[in-house]
Design a protein around this motif. Structure first.
Motif, PDB file in Angstrom:
ATOM      1  N   GLN A 117       0.764  -1.238   0.116  1.00 28.98           N
ATOM      2  CA  GLN A 117       0.051  -0.054  -0.061  1.00 28.98           C
ATOM      3  C   GLN A 117       0.762   1.298  -0.111  1.00 28.98           C
ATOM      4  N   LEU A 118       2.048   1.361   0.580  1.00 28.65           N
ATOM      5  CA  LEU A 118       2.753   2.518   0.662  1.00 28.65           C
ATOM      6  C   LEU A 118       3.745   2.448  -0.480  1.00 28.65           C
ATOM      7  N   PHE A 119       4.235   1.307  -1.064  1.00 22.83           N
ATOM      8  CA  PHE A 119       5.217   1.443  -2.112  1.00 22.83           C
ATOM      9  C   PHE A 119       4.945   0.795  -3.259  1.00 22.83           C
ATOM     10  N   SER A 120       4.862  -0.433  -3.289  1.00 28.95           N
ATOM     11  CA  SER A 120       4.455  -1.247  -4.425  1.00 28.95           C
ATOM     12  C   SER A 120       4.268  -2.702  -4.219  1.00 28.95           C
ATOM     13  N   PRO A 121       3.722  -3.416  -5.174  1.00 27.65           N
ATOM     14  CA  PRO A 121       3.703  -4.867  -4.894  1.00 27.65           C
ATOM     15  C   PRO A 121       4.872  -5.701  -4.422  1.00 27.65           C
ATOM     16  N   VAL A 122       4.899  -6.750  -3.829  1.00 30.58           N
ATOM     17  CA  VAL A 122       6.027  -7.618  -3.418  1.00 30.58           C
ATOM     18  C   VAL A 122       6.174  -8.474  -4.490  1.00 30.58           C
ATOM     19  N   ARG A 123       7.236  -8.665  -5.158  1.00 27.17           N
ATOM     20  CA  ARG A 123       7.617  -9.465  -6.276  1.00 27.17           C
ATOM     21  C   ARG A 123       8.368 -10.636  -5.861  1.00 27.17           C
ATOM     22  N   THR A 124       9.107 -10.599  -4.918  1.00 21.22           N
ATOM     23  CA  THR A 124       9.906 -11.824  -4.689  1.00 21.22           C
ATOM     24  C   THR A 124      10.352 -11.890  -3.164  1.00 21.22           C
ATOM     25  N   VAL A 125      10.416 -12.893  -2.283  1.00 21.34           N
ATOM     26  CA  VAL A 125      10.791 -12.921  -1.019  1.00 21.34           C
ATOM     27  C   VAL A 125      11.908 -14.120  -0.649  1.00 21.34           C
ATOM     28  N   THR A 126      12.842 -13.539   0.278  1.00 22.54           N
ATOM     29  CA  THR A 126      13.982 -14.418   0.661  1.00 22.54           C
ATOM     30  C   THR A 126      13.980 -14.414   2.097  1.00 22.54           C
ATOM     31  N   ALA A 127      13.679 -15.379   2.884  1.00 24.39           N
ATOM     32  CA  ALA A 127      13.632 -15.420   4.325  1.00 24.39           C
ATOM     33  C   ALA A 127      14.396 -16.297   4.998  1.00 24.39           C
ATOM     34  N   PHE A 138      12.545  -8.564   0.818  1.00 27.86           N
ATOM     35  CA  PHE A 138      11.412  -8.448  -0.274  1.00 27.86           C
ATOM     36  C   PHE A 138      11.720  -7.548  -1.295  1.00 27.86           C
ATOM     37  N   GLU A 139      11.630  -7.883  -2.561  1.00 30.67           N
ATOM     38  CA  GLU A 139      11.941  -7.248  -3.718  1.00 30.67           C
ATOM     39  C   GLU A 139      10.707  -6.694  -4.228  1.00 30.67           C
ATOM     40  N   LEU A 140      10.348  -5.366  -4.404  1.00 30.31           N
ATOM     41  CA  LEU A 140       9.073  -4.899  -4.713  1.00 30.31           C
ATOM     42  C   LEU A 140       9.310  -4.310  -6.060  1.00 30.31           C
ATOM     43  N   GLU A 141       7.904  -4.539  -6.804  1.00 29.37           N
ATOM     44  CA  GLU A 141       7.885  -3.943  -8.112  1.00 29.37           C
ATOM     45  C   GLU A 141       8.534  -2.368  -8.302  1.00 29.37           C
ATOM     46  N   GLY A 142       9.434  -2.393  -9.267  1.00 29.60           N
ATOM     47  CA  GLY A 142       9.814  -1.163  -9.443  1.00 29.60           C
ATOM     48  C   GLY A 142      11.301  -0.963  -9.063  1.00 29.60           C
ATOM     49  N   GLY A 143      11.772  -2.049  -8.442  1.00 25.14           N
ATOM     50  CA  GLY A 143      13.346  -2.021  -7.838  1.00 25.14           C
ATOM     51  C   GLY A 143      13.503  -1.682  -6.385  1.00 25.14           C
ATOM     52  N   VAL A 144      12.443  -1.341  -5.838  1.00 22.97           N
ATOM     53  CA  VAL A 144      12.826  -1.007  -4.278  1.00 22.97           C
ATOM     54  C   VAL A 144      13.020  -2.385  -3.402  1.00 22.97           C
ATOM     55  N   VAL A 145      14.106  -2.412  -2.644  1.00 22.16           N
ATOM     56  CA  VAL A 145      14.521  -3.624  -1.809  1.00 22.16           C
ATOM     57  C   VAL A 145      14.000  -3.248  -0.457  1.00 22.16           C
ATOM     58  N   ALA A 146      13.361  -4.153   0.189  1.00 26.64           N
ATOM     59  CA  ALA A 146      12.978  -4.071   1.834  1.00 26.64           C
ATOM     60  C   ALA A 146      13.746  -5.079   2.604  1.00 26.64           C
ATOM     61  N   GLN A 147      14.075  -4.834   3.638  1.00 25.43           N
ATOM     62  CA  GLN A 147      14.522  -5.674   4.632  1.00 25.43           C
ATOM     63  C   GLN A 147      13.806  -5.569   5.717  1.00 25.43           C
ATOM     64  N   ILE A 148      13.224  -6.622   6.140  1.00 29.18           N
ATOM     65  CA  ILE A 148      12.494  -6.293   7.477  1.00 29.18           C
ATOM     66  C   ILE A 148      12.552  -7.549   8.560  1.00 29.18           C
ATOM     67  N   ASN A 149      13.077  -7.260   9.720  1.00 31.16           N
ATOM     68  CA  ASN A 149      13.651  -8.144  10.683  1.00 31.16           C
ATOM     69  C   ASN A 149      12.248  -8.121  11.619  1.00 31.16           C
TER      70      ASN A 149
END
Length: 384
Positions: free
Chosen positions: A212-222, A251-262
């Motif tokens: 909702q804030l950025f863009s859809p999640v396209r990949t996940v590594t956990a 989490f790699e988001l649509e558009g190239g944003v990379v998110a890391q969440i612990n």
């Protein structure tokens, strides 16, 4: 005096902490205390509450505390009532899917806590059933209504960041094991068979925050683990913790944003709030928590130089600016309840339906699979 329009709501799970405090007391009872929810035609929507749970004694206690009289342990009877329009679920996750299915069959509109179900297939089945039945449906996505994230949304909408590069989130606190101090969370949270685990609990939150804030999640590594394998329950008995209590996700988001969440229930807090998100962009950065949000613009960014031989002379936290409130922030759960009630009563727009809930379950399921298999997984579109 404005006309009062009653709307019957079955509330299942109000004897639990979240169902009682946030949904009953701070949301629906707060709406009643304010005289009802104003509608566009000048009338006021008045929640008529039917409390449902497994313990009649606990229900009686909750009802008596707040001057309520309508409660039952018979969910089927509550759903059969023609004066009830909405079913709300805040039960333990393992009980939710069956109850929502019964409510859909009874033709009730659905509003529910997350996660929607224990499996993606179960979540999709509920979403499809609700669509087929023609009932309105929604999932709680409370983090979007936190003052800190509202301020972050304001910055994004205003173009403060330029091109957003990355998001880094830290969530968690130390949940006591239960032996020498009582745990702050119920023991079922740490039993996989009961629907416990931090991935199932928190990844659905991270999904809607990122989407909702950025863009859809396209990949996940956990990477997922159980740091504390032995805990003590509410009766003081030791048990094996079979569910994960920490997860480290990319989490790699649509558009190239990379998110890391612990996410962790085995971490001691050394930050301003229990959850914080740092967003870095080409033009500026922000750190948002539950209530606060601090920013640093490109033009005011300092130029530190790495030199371990000299003592630090800069206080980096002091170089950030606090974002002002600029508005009154109501309780996030109450704000979303008001939106859903208007959705039911007036067909007002509402975004966060059971399909949004299913996407959250999907991310949790893929996160667990990624951890088991040790690989990065794509997040496919759901087939409606």
């Amino acid at each position: 005096m404005s006309a009062r329009v009653p709307i019957g709501i079955v509330m299942n799970g109000v004897t639990g902490r979240m169902g009682y405090r946030q949904h009953l007391v701070r949301s629906l009872l707060a709406i009643r205390e304010a005289g009802g929810l104003p509608l566009h035609d000048g009338s006021k929507l008045w929640p008529e509450l039917v409390l449902v749970g497994r313990s009649e004694a606990k229900l009686r206690d909750v009802a008596s505390r707040h001057g309520l009289t309508d409660y039952t342990t018979d969910l089927g009877a509550a759903l059969a009532r023609p004066d009830v329009q909405i079913y709300f679920d805040a039960q333990v996750t393992s009980e939710r899917e069956k109850a929502i299915g019964l409510a859909i069959e009874a033709g009730k509109h659905i509003y529910t806590e997350k996660p929607l179900a224990t499996t993606l297939s179960g979540a999709i089945e509920l979403a499809r059933a609700a669509d087929t039945a023609g009932v309105k449906h929604g999932v709680v996505q409370d983090k979007l209504f936190l003052p800190g994230l509202r301020k972050l949304q304001r910055l994004i909408s205003g173009g403060f960041f330029g091109r957003i590069l990355s998001v880094r989130g830290e969530f968690g606190y130390w949940v006591f094991e239960g032996d020498w101090q009582a745990a702050q969370r119920p023991s079922w949270n740490y039993r996989a068979a009961d629907g416990g685990g931090i991935v199932v609990d928190m990844f659905p939150h991270w999904h809607y925050v990122l989407e909702q804030l950025f863009s859809p999640v396209r990949t996940v590594t956990a990477h997922v683990t159980t740091h504390i394998p032995r805990r003590w329950d509410e009766q003081g008995d030791a048990y094996e913790a079979t569910a994960d209590d920490a997860a480290y996700g990319i989490f790699e988001l649509e558009g190239g944003v990379v998110a890391q969440i612990n996410s962790s229930w085995a971490v001691r807090v050394n930050r301003d709030e229990l959850v914080e998100f740092q967003v870095d962009g080409t033009e500026g950065s922000a750190v948002a928590g539950l209530r606060g949000c601090r920013i640093q613009h490109r033009s005011t960014t300092p130029k530190p130089v790495w030199n371990p031989d000299l003592p630090l002379t800069e206080r980096f936290r002091d170089q950030w600016q606090e974002v002002p409130d600029n508005e009154e922030f109501d309780n996030g759960f109450k704000a979303q309840w008001e939106m859903f009630l208007r959705h039911v009563a007036e067909d007002a727009p509402y975004t966060w339906d059971l399909w949004a809930g299913a996407r959250g379950v999907q991310l949790a399921e893929l996160g667990l699979q990624s951890a088991r298999e040790g690989r990065r997984l794509e997040v496919p579109e759901l087939d409606r």
